[in-house]
Design a protein around this motif. Structure first.
Motif, PDB file in Angstrom:
ATOM      1  N   UNK A  65       2.139  10.277 -12.182  1.00 22.85           N
ATOM      2  CA  UNK A  65       2.979   9.525 -11.250  1.00 22.85           C
ATOM      3  C   UNK A  65       4.459   9.745 -11.524  1.00 22.85           C
ATOM      4  N   UNK A  66       4.784  10.337 -12.666  1.00 27.41           N
ATOM      5  CA  UNK A  66       6.158  10.697 -13.007  1.00 27.41           C
ATOM      6  C   UNK A  66       6.287  12.210 -12.883  1.00 27.41           C
ATOM      7  N   UNK A 109       0.838  -1.192   0.000  1.00 33.50           N
ATOM      8  CA  UNK A 109       0.000   0.000   0.000  1.00 33.50           C
ATOM      9  C   UNK A 109       0.872   1.241   0.000  1.00 33.50           C
ATOM     10  N   UNK A 110       0.948   1.918  -1.140  1.00 31.17           N
ATOM     11  CA  UNK A 110       1.747   3.128  -1.254  1.00 31.17           C
ATOM     12  C   UNK A 110       0.881   4.361  -1.442  1.00 31.17           C
ATOM     13  N   UNK A 111      -0.446   4.199  -1.502  1.00 32.49           N
ATOM     14  CA  UNK A 111      -1.327   5.341  -1.506  1.00 32.49           C
ATOM     15  C   UNK A 111      -1.829   5.818  -2.844  1.00 32.49           C
ATOM     16  N   UNK A 112      -1.394   5.280  -3.969  1.00 34.47           N
ATOM     17  CA  UNK A 112      -1.888   5.748  -5.259  1.00 34.47           C
ATOM     18  C   UNK A 112      -2.502   4.584  -6.012  1.00 34.47           C
ATOM     19  N   UNK A 146      11.169  11.802 -10.817  1.00 32.59           N
ATOM     20  CA  UNK A 146      10.845  10.945  -9.688  1.00 32.59           C
ATOM     21  C   UNK A 146       9.545  10.216  -9.941  1.00 32.59           C
ATOM     22  N   UNK A 147       9.516   8.957  -9.583  1.00 33.97           N
ATOM     23  CA  UNK A 147       8.264   8.224  -9.504  1.00 33.97           C
ATOM     24  C   UNK A 147       7.666   8.588  -8.166  1.00 33.97           C
ATOM     25  N   UNK A 148       6.364   8.809  -8.141  1.00 31.36           N
ATOM     26  CA  UNK A 148       5.760   9.164  -6.868  1.00 31.36           C
ATOM     27  C   UNK A 148       4.467   8.413  -6.654  1.00 31.36           C
ATOM     28  N   UNK A 149       4.312   8.006  -5.432  1.00 30.59           N
ATOM     29  CA  UNK A 149       3.115   7.296  -5.025  1.00 30.59           C
ATOM     30  C   UNK A 149       2.891   7.598  -3.554  1.00 30.59           C
ATOM     31  N   UNK A 150       1.838   8.332  -3.279  1.00 32.25           N
ATOM     32  CA  UNK A 150       1.591   8.734  -1.901  1.00 32.25           C
ATOM     33  C   UNK A 150       2.756   9.560  -1.386  1.00 32.25           C
ATOM     34  N   UNK A 151       3.301   9.161  -0.259  1.00 31.83           N
ATOM     35  CA  UNK A 151       4.433   9.869   0.351  1.00 31.83           C
ATOM     36  C   UNK A 151       5.784   9.372  -0.173  1.00 31.83           C
ATOM     37  N   UNK A 181       8.529  -1.568  -7.742  1.00 36.82           N
ATOM     38  CA  UNK A 181       8.720  -2.205  -9.046  1.00 36.82           C
ATOM     39  C   UNK A 181       7.423  -2.201  -9.849  1.00 36.82           C
ATOM     40  N   UNK A 182       6.306  -2.436  -9.192  1.00 36.56           N
ATOM     41  CA  UNK A 182       5.019  -2.404  -9.873  1.00 36.56           C
ATOM     42  C   UNK A 182       4.726  -1.025 -10.432  1.00 36.56           C
ATOM     43  N   UNK A 183       5.050   0.005  -9.663  1.00 33.65           N
ATOM     44  CA  UNK A 183       4.856   1.379 -10.125  1.00 33.65           C
ATOM     45  C   UNK A 183       5.759   1.666 -11.319  1.00 33.65           C
TER      46      UNK A 183
END
Length: 147
Positions: A93-94, A3-6, A118-123, A28-30
């Motif tokens: 997300x990028x 669970x990364x929030x996105x 940067x890849x970003x997902x939640x925090x 890796x999934x992101x």
């Protein structure tokens, strides 16, 4: 998936058969998901100008850049602007830092694009670079981890 929030993009949720699924990705999934979306985005052509403001699904893709000349800095800057706009609207997300459009040595009609950000997902934020180049069947996207 951790669970990364996105949530996963709509297309991936549709493909999974459950549009309401709260699919979230580990690192890796992101990375794989963003890679797939960039491949779709760069291999989809849109018209020379955006049709809606802000851009909508009608504006998805990158304007045809096959006629751009690698030696013309104005052409390279225009492509960099188009790429940045498309990613900002269609792949949030990028988070882009830099977009480099460079000539391909020995191939006067080809350009290479390098995205650094940067890849970003939640925090969570992870540094990454993607390279987009011509392949025999369209454009290919490679990613490089920067950590």
């Amino acid at each position: 998936m951790a669970d990364t929030g996105m949530r996963a993009p709509l297309f991936e949720r549709l493909a999974s058969g459950d549009i309401d699924a709260a699919l979230v990705f580990d690192r890796q999934g992101l990375l794989d998901s963003v890679h797939t979306e960039l491949l779709r985005l760069f291999n989809t052509r849109r018209g020379p100008r955006t049709l809606t403001s802000p851009p909508s699904i009608l504006d998805y893709g990158i304007a045809d850049w096959t006629a751009l000349q690698q030696q013309r800095s104005d052409d390279r800057r225009q492509l960099a602007r188009d790429v940045r706009e498309a990613i900002n609207h269609f792949e949030p997300r990028l988070k882009l830092g830099e977009v480099h459009v460079e000539p391909v040595q020995g191939k006067p009609q080809q350009l290479s694009i390098r995205l650094v950000g940067e890849l970003r997902s939640g925090q969570h934020h992870w540094p990454v670079a993607f390279v987009i180049e011509r392949a025999s069947d369209g454009l290919e996207v490679r990613h490089e981890r920067l950590d």
